[in-house]
Design an enzyme around this catalytic site. Structure first.
Site, PDB file in Angstrom:
ATOM      1  N   LYS A 256       0.811  -1.217   0.000  1.00 14.83           N
ATOM      2  CA  LYS A 256       0.000   0.000   0.000  1.00 14.83           C
ATOM      3  C   LYS A 256       0.845   1.269   0.000  1.00 14.83           C
ATOM      4  O   LYS A 256       0.350   2.353  -0.257  1.00 14.83           O
ATOM      5  CB  LYS A 256      -0.996  -0.019   1.150  1.00 14.83           C
ATOM      6  CG  LYS A 256      -0.414   0.014   2.530  1.00 14.83           C
ATOM      7  CD  LYS A 256      -1.539   0.006   3.560  1.00 14.83           C
ATOM      8  CE  LYS A 256      -0.956  -0.189   4.950  1.00 14.83           C
ATOM      9  NZ  LYS A 256      -1.910  -0.635   5.925  1.00 14.83           N
ATOM     10  N   ARG A 257       2.111   1.149   0.305  1.00 16.30           N
ATOM     11  CA  ARG A 257       3.006   2.313   0.255  1.00 16.30           C
ATOM     12  C   ARG A 257       3.156   2.804  -1.191  1.00 16.30           C
ATOM     13  O   ARG A 257       3.309   3.975  -1.448  1.00 16.30           O
ATOM     14  CB  ARG A 257       4.394   1.957   0.780  1.00 16.30           C
ATOM     15  CG  ARG A 257       4.426   1.747   2.239  1.00 16.30           C
ATOM     16  CD  ARG A 257       4.978   2.972   2.981  1.00 16.30           C
ATOM     17  NE  ARG A 257       4.479   2.985   4.341  1.00 16.30           N
ATOM     18  CZ  ARG A 257       3.469   3.736   4.760  1.00 16.30           C
ATOM     19  NH1 ARG A 257       2.884   4.582   3.962  1.00 16.30           N
ATOM     20  NH2 ARG A 257       3.064   3.677   6.003  1.00 16.30           N
TER      21      ARG A 257
END
Ligand code: GLU
Length: 479
Positions: A256-257
């Site tokens: 998700k980064r």
């Protein structure tokens, strides 16, 4: 194949956002089931009670349905082999752990957290792989009984073989073999009585008569442990197929980064479900060298497990957007209007906007302009436009990244909770309300006069709010 019927399963853990990886695994399981006239089972693996969330389970189901990947048996629709929620099968897992205790394949371990920490510390110091030191492995049954009578908490561990290897066949990767000395005496039942993933997964796959385990590559290292469990129970093993892992554009595991991983995000962004399915299919398989657009039915017809492509597929948002455009252009007038009505201008969404926009418009021709940011992201503003007077770029980026980290972990997306999180963060870093709230408001809405920030964020939703912040941060981090 020794199984009468193809039965495959997807087994998501409801611990966070509905993950694109779950959709990807579901798609390949779905296609495989359809191809061979089998059944797809949805099993919710919620044994990690500290992290499991009921809302996450609902979201996973809603997103898979949105994609058109309907399962045949599951917690919502039942089936012959239920319950399909692992937490409701706790008693079954315990019975099977007892069987392993009885036949000598498992043992009770009474080691304290301090002892385990000490062992780990020592192993690290000596540059060794960290693993349980097997202190309780040869504990006499009399001592174990005594400990139990004294009420000492315990876990149940698997007695892994100390020599030899554990080989298994992966249908697409061939033989995979691991030295047994690398296998830790895995915990099967935790001290809270809940099974671990390994035990629950194997017991449930067996009892649900799963013929093929089709899951992501990251589980390969768990498979030898599972094989050991099948052997300890004297059960036949299913066939294993480990799909290639989805990757970010820099080839790291999708995270998700670097990429929005939530299916909800893609839905809110206006990606058509068929386009997403087609895109995910291409991540592990190709229809032909000259055709990228194909339907689910066409995939089912042509699919073969052996043709799964093991090269690390890149989850490239640009490619997905292109794919979506292809699908969008093929919509009929009716589909187009329907999509706008049910997705973009969904009734529930409009009702939420009503609560904050009514007092801001005089006539309806002002609606689109005043409520624009609820439907499209605002243009990315410059640092100068956003940064408060007494702060500099670095401070602003640190503030926003700090808030984003907190929001990434915030699953209850309601005004009061958002307000609390922001108040808490703001006080901690000692920013004044104005200098803190204005930049966030500008980034999310592109305007200073939007409704109260936490309410705006609640309506905009977890996905779009975080993505707008992430996009802004990313576009200014490099410059
Ligand atoms: N619960 C695991 C997950 O979250 C399932 C892995 C498997 O399919 O065995 O992906």
């Amino acid at each position: 194949m020794a199984f009468d019927q193809v039965r495959v399963r997807v087994a998501p853990s409801p611990t966070g956002d509905p993950h694109v990886g779950s959709a990807y695994a579901t798609l390949f399981n779905y296609v495989f089931a359809k191809k061979y006239g089998g059944k797809l089972i949805l099993r919710i693996e919620d044994t990690d009670q500290a992290r499991a969330k009921a809302s996450s389970e609902q979201q996973i189901m809603a997103c898979l349905k949105w994609l058109g990947l309907q399962w045949d048996e599951g917690p919502d629709c039942g089936g012959e082999y239920g319950p399909y929620r692992q937490s409701e099968r706790k008693h079954i897992h315990r019975q099977y752990a007892d069987k392993l205790l009885e036949n000598g394949s498992a043992y009770r371990c009474f080691c304290t957290a301090e002892h385990l920490a000490q062992v780990r510390e020592q192993q690290k110091k000596n540059g060794l792989k960290t693993a349980y030191d097997r202190k309780c492995r040869e504990l006499s049954s009399a001592s174990a009984e005594k400990n139990m009578a004294a009420g000492k908490p315990f876990v149940v561990r698997m007695k892994m073989p100390l020599q030899g290897t554990t080989p298994f066949m992966d249908v697409i990767r061939g033989k995979i073999e691991i030295a047994n000395e690398l296998l830790d005496d895995q915990v099967l039942i935790k001290s809270d009585g809940f099974p671990t993933y390994h035990l629950a997964n194997v017991v449930d796959d067996h009892l649900m008569k799963i013929s093929h385990v089709i899951r992501a590559e990251e589980w390969i290292s768990s498979t030898p442990k599972h094989i050991q469990l099948y052997q300890a129970f004297e059960w036949e093993t299913p066939e294993f197929i480990h799909l290639p892992l989805l990757r970010n554009t820099d080839r790291s595991k999708i995270s998700k980064r670097k990429n929005p991983i939530s299916l909800d995000f893609y839905r809110r962004k206006g990606i058509l479900p068929k386009a997403l399915v087609n895109f995910l299919a291409l991540m592990g398989w190709s229809y032909s060298s000259d055709r990228e657009i194909f339907t689910l039915e066409e995939m089912i017809e042509k699919f073969e497990v052996k043709a799964i492509n093991l090269g690390g597929p890149i989850f490239d948002l640009k490619k997905l957007t292109w794919m979506n455009q292809q699908y969008l252009q093929r919509l009929s007038e009716e589909e187009f209007v329907n999509y706008l009505r049910t997705e973009v201008f969904a009734k529930e969404y409009l009702s939420k906007i009503f609560q904050v926009i009514l007092e801001r418009i005089e006539t309806f021709d002002q609606f689109v302009e005043k409520a624009q940011y609820f439907f499209s992201p605002p243009a990315i503003m410059t640092i100068e436009e956003v940064c408060p007077k007494n702060r500099d770029k670095a401070q602003l980026l640190t503030m926003l990244s700090g808030l984003l980290d907190l929001l990434d972990e915030q699953y209850v997306w309601e005004m009061v909770h958002l307000q609390e999180t922001m108040d808490h963060h703001r006080n901690k870093i000692d920013w004044k309300p104005g200098e803190y709230l204005v930049p966030i408001r500008l980034i999310l809405t592109g305007r200073k006069d939007s409704p109260p920030l936490s309410k705006t964020m609640e309506i905009l939703g977890r996905e779009l709010s975080r993505q707008r912040m992430r996009d802004w941060i990313q576009s200014h981090q490099a410059s």
